[in-house]
Design a protein around this motif. Structure first.
Motif, PDB file in Angstrom:
ATOM      1  N   ASN A 160      -7.459   0.228  -3.322  1.00 55.56           N
ATOM      2  CA  ASN A 160      -8.278   1.440  -3.463  1.00 55.56           C
ATOM      3  C   ASN A 160      -7.479   2.724  -3.271  1.00 55.56           C
ATOM      4  OD1 ASN A 160      -8.057   0.481  -0.886  1.00 55.56           O
ATOM      5  ND2 ASN A 160      -9.847   1.626  -0.162  1.00 55.56           N
ATOM      6  N   LYS A 161      -6.212   2.580  -2.912  1.00 59.46           N
ATOM      7  CA  LYS A 161      -5.343   3.758  -2.814  1.00 59.46           C
ATOM      8  C   LYS A 161      -4.933   4.274  -4.188  1.00 59.46           C
ATOM      9  CE  LYS A 161      -4.627   4.417   1.609  1.00 59.46           C
ATOM     10  NZ  LYS A 161      -4.785   5.685   2.277  1.00 59.46           N
ATOM     11  N   PHE A 162      -5.131   3.457  -5.192  1.00 56.85           N
ATOM     12  CA  PHE A 162      -4.691   3.845  -6.533  1.00 56.85           C
ATOM     13  C   PHE A 162      -5.876   4.223  -7.406  1.00 56.85           C
ATOM     14  CE2 PHE A 162      -1.503   0.827  -5.033  1.00 56.85           C
ATOM     15  CZ  PHE A 162      -0.329   1.515  -5.289  1.00 56.85           C
ATOM     16  N   PRO A 213       0.828  -1.213   0.000  1.00 55.08           N
ATOM     17  CA  PRO A 213       0.000   0.000   0.000  1.00 55.08           C
ATOM     18  C   PRO A 213       0.848   1.242   0.000  1.00 55.08           C
ATOM     19  CG  PRO A 213      -0.117  -1.157   2.090  1.00 55.08           C
ATOM     20  CD  PRO A 213       0.543  -2.062   1.127  1.00 55.08           C
ATOM     21  N   LYS A 248      -8.870  -3.950   1.954  1.00 54.43           N
ATOM     22  CA  LYS A 248      -8.937  -4.137   3.402  1.00 54.43           C
ATOM     23  C   LYS A 248     -10.335  -4.524   3.860  1.00 54.43           C
ATOM     24  CE  LYS A 248      -5.222  -1.243   5.214  1.00 54.43           C
ATOM     25  NZ  LYS A 248      -4.309  -2.386   5.330  1.00 54.43           N
ATOM     26  N   ASP A 272       5.033   3.780   4.654  1.00 55.04           N
ATOM     27  CA  ASP A 272       5.190   3.013   3.420  1.00 55.04           C
ATOM     28  C   ASP A 272       6.284   1.990   3.585  1.00 55.04           C
ATOM     29  OD1 ASP A 272       3.369   4.349   2.060  1.00 55.04           O
ATOM     30  OD2 ASP A 272       4.749   5.498   0.807  1.00 55.04           O
ATOM     31  N   THR A 331       7.270  -0.796  -2.823  1.00 61.77           N
ATOM     32  CA  THR A 331       6.311   0.289  -2.573  1.00 61.77           C
ATOM     33  C   THR A 331       6.237   1.185  -3.791  1.00 61.77           C
ATOM     34  OG1 THR A 331       8.091   1.558  -1.587  1.00 61.77           O
ATOM     35  CG2 THR A 331       6.570   0.457  -0.094  1.00 61.77           C
ATOM     36  N   ASN A 365      -4.166  -3.041  -0.812  1.00 63.94           N
ATOM     37  CA  ASN A 365      -4.866  -1.791  -0.551  1.00 63.94           C
ATOM     38  C   ASN A 365      -5.130  -1.043  -1.858  1.00 63.94           C
ATOM     39  OD1 ASN A 365      -6.119  -0.116   1.169  1.00 63.94           O
ATOM     40  ND2 ASN A 365      -4.285   0.599   2.222  1.00 63.94           N
ATOM     41  N   ILE A 381       0.953   4.706   1.286  1.00 64.72           N
ATOM     42  CA  ILE A 381       0.304   5.558   2.273  1.00 64.72           C
ATOM     43  C   ILE A 381       0.875   6.941   2.078  1.00 64.72           C
ATOM     44  CG2 ILE A 381      -0.169   5.929   4.716  1.00 64.72           C
ATOM     45  CD1 ILE A 381       0.631   2.854   4.967  1.00 64.72           C
ATOM     46  N   GLU A 382       0.115   7.763   1.365  1.00 67.80           N
ATOM     47  CA  GLU A 382       0.674   9.026   0.938  1.00 67.80           C
ATOM     48  C   GLU A 382       1.158   9.914   2.073  1.00 67.80           C
ATOM     49  OE1 GLU A 382      -2.363  10.534  -1.643  1.00 67.80           O
ATOM     50  OE2 GLU A 382      -2.055   8.689  -2.772  1.00 67.80           O
ATOM     51  N   GLU A 383       0.463   9.844   3.176  1.00 73.48           N
ATOM     52  CA  GLU A 383       0.778  10.796   4.240  1.00 73.48           C
ATOM     53  C   GLU A 383       2.175  10.558   4.817  1.00 73.48           C
ATOM     54  OE1 GLU A 383      -2.496   8.682   5.527  1.00 73.48           O
ATOM     55  OE2 GLU A 383      -2.497   9.222   3.420  1.00 73.48           O
TER      56      GLU A 383
END
Ligand code: ADP
Ligand code: MG
Length: 683
Positions: free
Chosen positions: A559-561, A480, A587, A489, A538, A557, A482-484
């Motif tokens: 749906n992050k893309f 996944p 998830k 990541d 990643t 994950n 995780i942009e934040e």
């Protein structure tokens, strides 16, 4: 005013505005508002009608209302924390004006005893009495207060009142322009002028009226301006005279014959278009756009050999060293033995590099492969005839323009990208180039099977992988994003690596954002040589590299893309003739929207179609990171909502291109809407 002063006035900085001090100016600058023109796009969000006055007895608590009152008595307490208070009335009742943190002098000035004052604000109630706290709309001249005020999303420190004041000022003084659009185009917008459109746009009652003629006209203006500038850049490059290449189709044919596949129709068509450009006396500046795996490399290599056979050198730039090496190897395989092929690599020894540079300068090398290193100053070509640049969809217009100047007059330029984009965006993003499109995939390709899986079912996935490994296949495992947090990541990839390593000892390798380039190349090479079975990563795995053995990609994950990104990821497998699989992991149970998205991916492998759907579902967000490449951020236009306007703009631009019409009349439009650095030499 003539046209020149017209747009210059609008582009002038904020100091010409009354009521804008240094402080406000700096606050606006922070919001990227530097000119009067920029302020025109600060649109009202809603409005407050302060135009009707009521008597005190009719006031409604909690609402914004306007009253005309007479100050009767000041109450300035000596205690610092208590507010200053002015007791006021009209013939029907009493109201207090309350001032926190104010000077007595100021209060006395705006509320002189015995005078009629109009004040507007939120009505409060305290100890059985009406009150207005810190009123901002307050004047002896009731006409100033009794208006509809637009409300804006506020920049810290700038009040609604100031926004109203400065924006009204600009709108009242808008300069007149000669109409720049043709009668035909203008009729689509009920002939409304630019100025009247701006005026309508700022009227409170028009807030959010996207379908109106004025809104559409203004959206069209900015789209058209972009297209026009792109078209001018393209025209300018095409006008550059060069020595033409002489294409030997027989030699081309003999290479094609040796390939173990036949070219697709789109490959043939694109190659024809490129050959036509090469053999013309005008400089080529062309983009070859085609989905992952559509077979762009072979087309570009055929263009390269044609150029070489015509007595020119070729520079082939790839985004990464591994990719450069793959292209290099392919060229070695398919080009005739007399062609001198070299690879310049970061790892080449100094002496070796020096040797290559000397050979390039003496025309002992026909084609060189490498990363951006091949464009360093010290690299001197003897007779460069073609630059090929692979996978550079993130180059912005500026970078491309610089590129087109590289390599001297006789040098053609071919860019390649595997990022399909929606039709409406093509002219916006790539309008400065001529475009060849490969839409059709090789027929031999077996469609990739796409599945979605809940994370809880990971055991199923592992079972499947075990089977694939037994068949000597390889697996990409994308963790996944995780942009934040880059740290997270990293941690999640490491954890997954450790988890998989336990299940598949000594068969897993790991690539993450912190891996340095050399290490990364080593890992990718090892994976390429099938030394590991699973690559956990990643970062999005390099675009373009052929991993013939990898036929499974697992995306955690998912749906992050975005859809286009998932499609790109999926394109890393299924390049050979094996059955390949893409497993999208989630998830939790999918929302309806997510299900819709996944269905599109399962139903089609057409990247162009997917990009259209992606944009429709997500809006014109940052589809595949184009924002970083300096593509225009439209103020009003929206490629989803205004698809018709984009098509109209393209049609009009083509009409102007074909008619050879003078574009001088568009000067104000271009100057207002576009980046001066690009267009300075155009109009
Ligand atoms: P991309 O357009 O993503 O750069 P490539 O040029 O790397 O795609 O091609 C992907 C794979 O498809 C390569 O292994 C290439 O040999 C193969 N290929 C290219 N053209 C054809 C074709 N017409 N028929 C079958 N396979 C092809
Ligand atoms: Mg490629």
């Amino acid at each position: 005013m003539n046209n020149k002063t017209n747009y210059e006035y609008l582009l002038s900085d904020l100091s010409s505005l009354k009521g804008v001090g240094e402080k406000t100016k700096n606050l606006l600058k922070k919001k990227n508002i530097n000119s009067l023109f920029d302020l025109l796009w600060k649109l009202p969000k809603s409005y407050t009608d302060r135009s009707l006055t009521v008597k005190i007895k009719d006031l409604k608590i909690g609402e914004i209302q306007t009253v005309t009152i007479v100050p009767q008595k000041y109450n300035f307490p000596r205690v610092r924390k208590l507010p200053n208070r002015v007791l006021c009335n009209d013939e029907t009742g009493e109201i207090d004006c309350i001032f926190f943190n104010s000077y007595e002098g100021y209060v006395k000035k705006i509320l002189p005893l015995g005078k009629e004052i109009t004040v507007s604000g939120k009505i409060g109630h305290f100890r059985n009495k009406y009150q207005i706290t810190n009123p901002k709309y307050i004047s002896e001249d009731s006409s100033i207060v009794k208006k509809a005020y637009n409300t804006y999303s506020l920049t810290e420190g700038i009040t609604e009142k100031i926004y109203n004041k400065i924006i009204n000022q600009i709108i009242e003084n808008l300069p007149d322009f000669n109409e720049w659009h043709s009668k035909h185009v203008l009729s689509k917008f009920k002939n409304i002028s630019w100025i009247n459109s701006i005026k309508e746009l700022h009227k409170a009652e028009n807030i959010g009226n996207f379908k109106t003629n004025f809104y559409q006209r203004l959206a069209f203006d900015e789209i058209f301006s972009t297209f026009l500038v792109n078209s001018e850049i393209r025209k300018k490059i095409r006008k550059i005279k060069k020595k033409n290449k002489v294409i030997n189709l027989n030699k081309q044919k003999s290479i094609i014959k040796k390939l173990d596949f036949s070219l697709t129709n789109d490959q043939i068509k694109s190659l024809d278009e490129i050959n036509t450009d090469l053999s013309s006396t005008n400089k080529m500046f062309r983009l070859l756009q085609g989905d992952v795996g559509s077979g762009k490399t072979i087309v570009s290599l055929l263009a390269a050999i044609n150029t070489i056979n015509s007595g020119f050198q070729v520079a082939f730039m790839a985004p990464t060293e591994i990719l450069a090496r793959q292209h290099f190897k392919l060229a070695k395989k398919i080009f005739p033995p007399f062609v001198n092929i070299e690879l310049i690599s970061g790892k080449s020894m100094y002496k070796e590099k020096k040797e290559i540079l000397k050979k390039l300068e003496n025309y002992k090398i026909d084609i060189i492969f490498g990363t951006h290193a091949i464009f360093q100053k010290k690299v001197i070509f003897n007779k460069l005839g073609l630059i090929i640049i692979d996978e550079q969809h993130k180059f912005g217009v500026n970078q491309r323009k610089k590129l087109s100047d590289k390599g001297g007059v006789d040098c053609d330029v071919l860019l390649m990208t595997a990022t399909p984009i929606p039709r409406t965006l093509t002219m916006t993003i790539y309008g400065d180039m001529d475009i060849s499109i490969i839409r059709e995939k090789p027929k031999t390709r077996i469609p990739i099977k796409t599945y979605s899986k809940l994370e809880a079912k990971i055991e199923d996935v592992l079972k499947f992988i075990k089977k694939e490994i037994k068949l000597n296949n390889q697996i990409f495992w994308v963790c996944p994003l995780i942009e934040e947090s880059k740290k997270l990541d990293h941690a999640s990839a490491v954890k997954k690596f450790e988890y998989l390593e336990k299940k598949f000892p000594n068969q897993v390798c790991l690539l993450h954002g912190k891996t340095d380039i050399e290490e990364k190349n080593k890992i990718l090479n090892n994976f390429l040589q099938n030394k590991f079975k699973i690559l956990v990563s990643t970062t999005i795995i390099e675009v373009g590299i052929d991993f013939p053995n990898a036929n499974v990609i697992v995306v955690e994950n998912a749906n992050k893309f975005g859809l286009s990104q998932l499609h790109q990821l999926r394109g890393r497998v299924g390049r050979g003739n094996k059955n390949s699989t893409c497993i999208l992991m989630f998830k939790s149970n999918l929302s309806d929207n997510a299900k819709k998205r996944i269905k599109i991916l399962k139903d089609t492998n057409d990247g162009f179609l997917i990009s259209e759907e992606d944009m429709k579902l997500r809006g014109f967000g940052d589809i595949l990171g184009f924002k970083q490449s300096g593509i225009k951020n439209f103020k009003l236009a929206d490629p989803v909502q205004n698809a018709d306007l984009f098509l109209l703009a393209e049609k009009e631009m083509r009409r102007i291109e074909n008619s050879g019409e003078d574009i001088g009349k568009f000067k104000p439009l271009i100057k207002l809407y576009d980046r001066a650095d690009i267009i300075n030499d155009i109009v």
